[in-house]
Design a protein around this motif. Structure first.
Motif, mmCIF file in Angstrom:
data_model
loop_
_atom_site.group_PDB
_atom_site.id
_atom_site.type_symbol
_atom_site.label_atom_id
_atom_site.label_comp_id
_atom_site.label_asym_id
_atom_site.label_seq_id
_atom_site.Cartn_x
_atom_site.Cartn_y
_atom_site.Cartn_z
ATOM 1 N N GLY A 158 43.467 -131.846 5.068
ATOM 2 C CA GLY A 158 42.635 -131.486 5.879
ATOM 3 C C GLY A 158 43.071 -130.741 7.929
ATOM 4 N N THR A 159 44.893 -131.230 7.711
ATOM 5 C CA THR A 159 45.544 -130.826 8.915
ATOM 6 C C THR A 159 45.754 -129.758 8.424
ATOM 7 N N ALA A 160 46.358 -129.141 7.922
ATOM 8 C CA ALA A 160 46.529 -127.873 7.269
ATOM 9 C C ALA A 160 45.595 -126.592 7.820
ATOM 10 N N ASN A 161 44.089 -127.459 7.694
ATOM 11 C CA ASN A 161 43.040 -126.801 8.068
ATOM 12 C C ASN A 161 42.276 -126.433 9.481
ATOM 13 N N LEU A 162 42.786 -127.930 9.667
ATOM 14 C CA LEU A 162 42.478 -127.183 11.589
ATOM 15 C C LEU A 162 44.053 -126.075 12.152
ATOM 16 N N GLY A 163 44.718 -125.937 11.696
ATOM 17 C CA GLY A 163 46.177 -125.145 11.642
ATOM 18 C C GLY A 163 45.497 -124.138 11.574
ATOM 19 N N ALA A 164 45.067 -123.453 10.060
ATOM 20 C CA ALA A 164 44.347 -122.765 9.843
ATOM 21 C C ALA A 164 42.981 -121.816 10.738
ATOM 22 N N THR A 165 42.012 -123.281 11.113
ATOM 23 C CA THR A 165 41.114 -122.460 11.476
ATOM 24 C C THR A 165 42.079 -122.435 13.854
ATOM 25 N N ILE A 166 42.469 -122.719 14.288
ATOM 26 C CA ILE A 166 43.295 -122.648 15.386
ATOM 27 C C ILE A 166 44.134 -121.111 15.162
ATOM 28 N N TRP A 167 44.873 -120.822 14.283
ATOM 29 C CA TRP A 167 44.912 -119.316 13.917
ATOM 30 C C TRP A 167 44.379 -118.595 13.794
ATOM 31 N N PHE A 168 43.120 -119.055 12.809
ATOM 32 C CA PHE A 168 41.798 -117.545 13.250
ATOM 33 C C PHE A 168 41.995 -117.620 14.479
ATOM 34 N N ILE A 169 40.628 -118.226 14.752
ATOM 35 C CA ILE A 169 40.207 -118.296 16.324
ATOM 36 C C ILE A 169 41.504 -116.991 17.254
ATOM 37 N N VAL A 170 43.070 -117.450 16.898
ATOM 38 C CA VAL A 170 43.629 -116.695 17.873
ATOM 39 C C VAL A 170 43.805 -115.551 17.578
ATOM 40 N N GLU A 171 43.777 -115.083 16.486
ATOM 41 C CA GLU A 171 43.638 -113.683 15.337
ATOM 42 C C GLU A 171 42.207 -113.270 15.854
ATOM 43 N N TYR A 172 41.095 -113.658 15.893
ATOM 44 C CA TYR A 172 39.818 -113.451 16.359
ATOM 45 C C TYR A 172 40.422 -113.176 17.927
ATOM 46 N N GLU A 173 40.458 -113.997 18.822
ATOM 47 C CA GLU A 173 40.195 -113.094 20.093
ATOM 48 C C GLU A 173 41.410 -112.199 20.579
ATOM 49 N N ASP A 174 42.056 -112.441 19.708
ATOM 50 C CA ASP A 174 43.008 -111.124 20.016
ATOM 51 C C ASP A 174 42.808 -109.697 19.525
ATOM 52 N N ARG A 234 42.640 -108.589 16.255
ATOM 53 C CA ARG A 234 43.705 -108.573 15.262
ATOM 54 C C ARG A 234 43.005 -108.955 13.926
ATOM 55 N N VAL A 235 43.696 -108.266 12.684
ATOM 56 C CA VAL A 235 43.605 -108.523 11.490
ATOM 57 C C VAL A 235 42.712 -109.895 11.203
ATOM 58 N N VAL A 236 41.621 -110.500 10.690
ATOM 59 C CA VAL A 236 41.728 -111.944 10.235
ATOM 60 C C VAL A 236 41.636 -112.461 9.023
ATOM 61 N N THR A 237 42.327 -111.506 7.903
ATOM 62 C CA THR A 237 41.983 -111.674 6.445
ATOM 63 C C THR A 237 43.211 -113.001 5.679
ATOM 64 N N ALA A 238 44.037 -113.148 5.896
ATOM 65 C CA ALA A 238 45.384 -113.751 6.245
ATOM 66 C C ALA A 238 44.445 -115.633 6.408
ATOM 67 N N PRO A 239 44.202 -115.110 7.796
ATOM 68 C CA PRO A 239 43.873 -116.620 8.750
ATOM 69 C C PRO A 239 42.547 -117.310 7.841
ATOM 70 N N ALA A 240 42.022 -116.239 6.972
ATOM 71 C CA ALA A 240 40.270 -116.666 6.958
ATOM 72 C C ALA A 240 40.595 -117.108 5.786
ATOM 73 N N ILE A 241 42.198 -116.671 4.781
ATOM 74 C CA ILE A 241 41.852 -117.285 3.707
ATOM 75 C C ILE A 241 42.302 -118.111 3.562
ATOM 76 N N ALA A 242 43.103 -118.598 4.571
ATOM 77 C CA ALA A 242 43.732 -119.991 4.570
ATOM 78 C C ALA A 242 43.145 -120.871 5.488
ATOM 79 N N TRP A 243 42.342 -120.640 5.856
ATOM 80 C CA TRP A 243 40.718 -121.765 6.147
ATOM 81 C C TRP A 243 40.158 -122.111 5.098
ATOM 82 N N ALA A 244 40.148 -120.778 4.389
ATOM 83 C CA ALA A 244 39.359 -121.919 3.348
ATOM 84 C C ALA A 244 39.874 -122.282 2.318
ATOM 85 N N GLY A 245 41.308 -121.520 2.345
ATOM 86 C CA GLY A 245 41.809 -122.184 0.582
ATOM 87 C C GLY A 245 42.060 -123.582 1.349
#
Length: 155
Positions: free
Chosen positions: A76-92, A94-105
């Motif tokens: 769950g903590t890793a999921n929180l980190g992946a969510t933050i990574w996804f939001i940062v990449e989305y706001e900039d 950038r390609v969000v494929t890797a953060p989305a996969i990490a978040w879902a996984g």
């Protein structure tokens, strides 16, 4: 008369000891997690942990519950980190494929751990309660020594 009183006392004590059994544990979902009770008395998590670790029937499932809960917390903590990574990449932009996969996984992994922990906690409580079904908290046993024959309380 004295012998009759003693016999009556032993008889009442036997009836009372047969009716006494250890109390079962029940768990209810509260606002901040599970709440454990023995009859109407609320137990803390530490008290429940001590009770479960002392029970031979429930100890294995309780250990699995704790380990799987820790695994779920880490995922769950890793999921929180992946969510933050996804939001940062989305706001900039950038390609969000890797953060989305990490978040879902990590979401799937944490849900698997927490579901397994929930099942093992339920199993541990049920095993503990089943183990209490046949035994009493204390009983009278016949004994004899140099002073004579009698009954003793065995805890």
């Amino acid at each position: 008369m004295k012998h009759m009183k003693f016999t009556l006392f032993v008889f009442v004590l036997c009836l009372y000891s047969v009716s006494l059994t250890a109390q079962e544990i029940t768990a209810f979902q509260g606002n901040w997690g599970d709440e454990f009770y023995q009859d109407k008395q609320k137990l803390s998590w530490k008290e429940v942990n001590t009770i479960m670790m002392e029970s031979a029937a429930a100890e294995m499932n309780w250990q699995k519950y704790k380990k799987q809960s820790l695994g779920g917390l880490i995922a769950g903590t890793a999921n929180l980190g992946a969510t933050i990574w996804f939001i940062v990449e989305y706001e900039d932009d950038r390609v969000v494929t890797a953060p989305a996969i990490a978040w879902a996984g990590t979401a799937i992994i944490s849900s698997i751990f927490f579901n397994g922990a929930k099942k093992n906690k339920k199993k541990a409580i049920l095993e503990y309660n089943d183990a209490l079904g046949a035994k009493t908290s204390y009983r009278l046993v016949p004994t004899s020594n140099e002073h004579g024959v009698g009954l003793a309380l065995k805890f």
